[in-house]
Structure formats: C-alpha cells, structure tokens
Design an enzyme around this catalytic site. Sequence first.
Site, PDB file in Angstrom:
ATOM      1  N   ASN A 200       4.619  29.892 -19.087  1.00 32.93           N
ATOM      2  CA  ASN A 200       5.142  30.943 -19.975  1.00 32.93           C
ATOM      3  C   ASN A 200       4.552  32.318 -19.641  1.00 32.93           C
ATOM      4  OD1 ASN A 200       2.564  30.465 -20.831  1.00 32.93           O
ATOM      5  ND2 ASN A 200       3.070  30.230 -22.995  1.00 32.93           N
ATOM      6  N   LEU A 203       5.454  39.179 -16.829  1.00 32.48           N
ATOM      7  CA  LEU A 203       5.232  40.624 -16.891  1.00 32.48           C
ATOM      8  C   LEU A 203       6.560  41.215 -17.339  1.00 32.48           C
ATOM      9  CD1 LEU A 203       3.459  42.789 -14.267  1.00 32.48           C
ATOM     10  CD2 LEU A 203       5.616  43.543 -15.220  1.00 32.48           C
ATOM     11  N   HIS A 404      -0.071  34.654 -32.421  1.00 36.02           N
ATOM     12  CA  HIS A 404      -0.144  35.152 -31.033  1.00 36.02           C
ATOM     13  C   HIS A 404       1.213  35.258 -30.355  1.00 36.02           C
ATOM     14  CE1 HIS A 404       0.732  31.195 -29.536  1.00 36.02           C
ATOM     15  NE2 HIS A 404       0.401  31.459 -28.303  1.00 36.02           N
ATOM     16  N   GLY A 407       5.939  30.767 -30.581  1.00 36.34           N
ATOM     17  CA  GLY A 407       5.682  29.342 -30.771  1.00 36.34           C
ATOM     18  C   GLY A 407       6.898  28.507 -30.398  1.00 36.34           C
TER      19      GLY A 407
END
Lengths: 481, 145
Positions: A200, A203, A404, A407
């Site tokens: 995953n 850039l 973060h 998910g």
Amino acid sequence: MQKKRISEYIWEIPPDQKPGMKVPARIVASEKLMAGMDEGVYNQVTNVACLPGIRQYAWCMPDGHWGYGFPIGGVAAFDMDEGIISPGGIGFDINCGVRLIRTSLTEDEVRPKLKELVDTLFRNIPAGVGKSGSVSLSRRDFTNVITQGAAWCQKNGYAWEEDLNRIEQRGQIPGADPSAVSDKAVNRGIDQIGTLGSGNHYLEVQAVRFDQGCDAEISRLLGVEAPGQVTIMIHCGSRGFGHQIGTDYLQSFGSAMKRYGITTNDRELACAPISSTEGRQYFGAMACAANAAFANRQVITHHVRQSFETVFDKPADRLGMNLVYDVAHNIAKIETYEIEGRPTKLLIHRKGATRAYGPGNPALSGIFHQTGQPVLVGGSMQTGSYLMVGTCMAEQLTFGSTCHGAGRVMSRAAAKKRVRGSDLLNQMERDGIIVRTASFSGLAEEAGFAYKNVSDVVEAVHNLGISRKVARLIPMANIKG
Amino acid sequence: MKRAEFRFEIVEDLASADFIFDAYGRTLEDLFKACATACFTAITEIERVEPSKEYNLMVDGEDQNELLYNYIAELIYLKDTEKSFFSYFEIHIAEDKKSLTSIVKGEPISYDKHVIKTDVKAVTHHRLNITERDGEFVTRMVLDL
C-alpha cells in the site's frame, strides 16, 4: 462479545467478556463504521487488553481492521516497570508513515505537465520489489543512518535545514542501538534507502480542498493555504531492514516469554518486559528501523524536489517545496500521560495509528505549539487523504493518538477478483488521476472499494475531538510500488 | 483421484492486508515446498521464474512450526539480498524436525521478464500450526505484504 456504547463515538468491551482482560477494550467509531467493523478487531483488541502492564484501555481507532497480534488501528499504553514491548504491537514495517510536502504551484499550473512530472518521479524514485536506492552506503554509513535518521540526511545534503523541525521527534528516535540489529537486517536494508517499496506504499501528487468543517486558518499556518494548491504525499517505511528486525524479534521473543513466564492469547503477541534485556534490545533495534524509515522518506523527498526542479525548471525552494510534516504510523514511544492523577511514563504502542499532540504540548515547537501537531491520514489512491491536527482531547482520552488511514474492508485477493489493474488504471485516468505502477495486480489490490470511506473515519475522530480536520487532499497522480 | 504432492489454497474472506493460504503436503517436505511456492506465487508468476541459479540453505528451528517459519523467513531474506525470485525448492528435513537443508533455484528479478504482483515483507506465526489430516500435512500461513 458485548459492545457497550459509552458515547456517540466510543464503544467498550468490558473485561468480563474474555478471561484475562486486565482493562476494558475501547473502539472509536460511528454507528456506521461499527456496523461494518471487521470481527477480528474485537478478538484482537481484547487480546491486547490481556497483556501484562497495560494501562486504562486497549484502543482501536475507526480505521481498524484485522492485523496479526494487535489489530491495525491499535493503541495501547504499558507501564514502564510492569509492562511489555511487543513487535506485534508495532508491525513488521516499523515506522511505516506519511509525510506531506507543500508547493507554491496550483493544480492549473501542474495539470498540463502532470504526465511528464509523474514519469520523472517514477524514473527517479525506485518503486516495487527488488529495487535499490540511489544512496550507496558503507556499513559504517548505514550505522550512522540508523542512529541519526533525518539528521544524517541533513549532513549529507538530502535535507533542508528546516526539514528536521517538521518531522515527528525531528526524525531521530533516541535509544537506537545498532548492536541489537542482526547482520541480516543490515544486509536487507543497506541498499534500500530512498525506495518506496510495494503493497500500500505510494507517492501521490495532490490538490488541496477545504470541505465543510475544515479549519482553513490552521491549514494556512501549516503552509497549506489555498484550494487547488499542489501537495505531495509519501507513504512508506523502513523497508526490508525493519521487516527483518520484526521477523528476528518475533522469533526470539517466543523463547523470552517462556523465561519470563508470560503467556498471550496469540503467538503474534509475543512480547518481553520493557525493562528486560530482550525488551531493551528490541526497543534499540526498533529505534534503528524508525530512524531508517525517517531517512528513507527524507531521501525520497530529495528526489521529489529534484524531479519538480527538472519539470518546472526552477529551484525547489522557489517552488515552495517545504515539508509540512512527517508522522510515524507504526511505532512504540515513551511518552508521559496522567494515570490516576499522576504523570506517568508509559510505552505507547501505535500500530496503524498516529500521534496526535494538541496545542501547547511541550514536545511541539514553532507554529505547532499553536496549531497542534499535524496528523496525516492517508486514504485510498482513488479517494484522497486528509491533513488534520492533534488535540488536547487526544492526550486526555487516547494516549495522544488518532487514526492513520482509511482501513481495509476487503482482502487483497477479493479486490483483485473484482477489478483488473489495467482497467482500474484506465478508470482512474478518466477520473483525472494518472497512475504509474510497478505492479498491475498490486494496483488492483489498492482499489478504493477495498477500503472504508476515509471521510467517515476522519469524521469519527474529528467529532470525538481527538483530532481536527484541516484540509482534504485529493489525488491528481499516484506512483505505486 | 490421486492428490498432488503439494498444493495451496488462497483464503479470501479475511479483510486483511495480508496473503493468507492453506497449504497441504503428502510429506512434511512437500508441505514446506507448498508454502515456499505459495510465497513466490504471491510475489510473481512463478512459472516464468527459471531455476538457473542455485543456493544451498541450512535452517534450524525449535520444532517443525519454527522450522517452517525460519525457512520461509530465509527465502524472503534471500529474495531481498540476492534480488532474485525462486521457483525450485528441494528440501530435506532432519528426523528430529529441528533442522533442514534445502537447494533453492531461481534467477535475478527482471521487470521485463517477470510479472510483479506484490512484495512479501515477512512470514507471521498467525495460525501457523502443522497438523496431519487425512494422510496429509496441513497448515495455514499468513504472509505480511
């Protein structure tokens, strides 16, 4: 398993729901996210609640899903004397994290040159399995990289002086101990500094949007000033170096647990007392990997700046390519929180979770003291990401932690069955997102539908107050390993 | 119908970022071979990997589960350091199941020749538990991608 609703965004599994639970488990989620939550999360977060020396709650963030050992999205605090350190609470990709670079360019200025830009970035930044980075390092150099992190990059011309102020803990975790790192880990990592990796990792070239509820004033203070402004997001970690450290210590902690008489519900929760020889060694090795990851993202930043200089024919400083921030998503850190009214040093494990210090936190300097620490939430490559800031509420409630990313909700195998990588690439191009990838099937695995809606995740942490929404970053181009 | 010496089945229903499979082998060696083959099948189209370069491995472990974990970990390490993919695995496990020798064959990674699917970061202990069922050795394995 019983899940008690504590408030609109907090759900609790009481300790009587599983033998051995020392504290309740708590999940941050809206009703909608809770309805779609991976069942594995409940089992894993309650396993974490059984670990020795855990304090207050075992948390899982709204982007949570099944991991090994800890769930992804897991946050847990351990007492420095009675508690443990667990590689399964950090992940194999130690200091997998995200950094955000601003530019003074606008979407309209970049769009006509986007293909050239993406090709240049793809050429300059190695992505995918088996690729070496541009930085040639002796073993002594590599020891400096893993002890100094971003500071090594600055000394060697890969960082601007001000960059270090814009990295979590200035890109250098203290306590790095190269003697705790195996030769194998060094052999795997020594030529990978400045590489993106795969899975995953990506850039992304992005454009700024201020959706409803975004705090444009804070955004401006962070250098993300206007809708349509172009930013670059880098998501990667410590590469083979960190993976090998995880592999080595998961193995050696198995026998250490027998020595210390620790049992866990899951072999992947292998752990050792923080104060034990093994615990200290793993912390020292983990810090080395964390520093390698900061250096990795910094060297990639250097190549991003060079690529923009080539395409836009201007020096990177005149293109305004300052670092907004760099955060770790997989790490354990020693931090102080109030437990039973007393400030207490704790080892905070974050696995797929972000530190979220609020305004006024003494660890923050410069503008962050006023705004709170930037939190970078990476969404799927089709849907976009968010810039948020940490809050004092996070420090009081969730050990200074928040979500973060989006998910996953779908396995990679299932995602690949649903879409072909080449079809997805064409679809994204039609939607105005240019993609360059080292792997078409890897691309299919990262399709937007394989993830939760990142906006739902962000709303949950924003509404609970453990971070604040600042700006939305929508994808224009993506490079994938 | 005669069953294959070794095989693996990918588990799709877990919403995870990992590569999960159930491996089967007529012998313990075949089971290890199934896991090694599955690991490189996750990474590339293994049929395209020519077994042109040979490596000799020696691996230890406290028991058969550890031995399998360490063997796959060794192959992942070899992939990164030799920048190669592997498609041939010959395995000899000691009687006490605490060590093995293996001849591994493969070739350097080529983005022109090989189809790159993903990278495997690490092998995990999750559900790794070798059992015998219906005359076969069986285990689940989770690879972190």
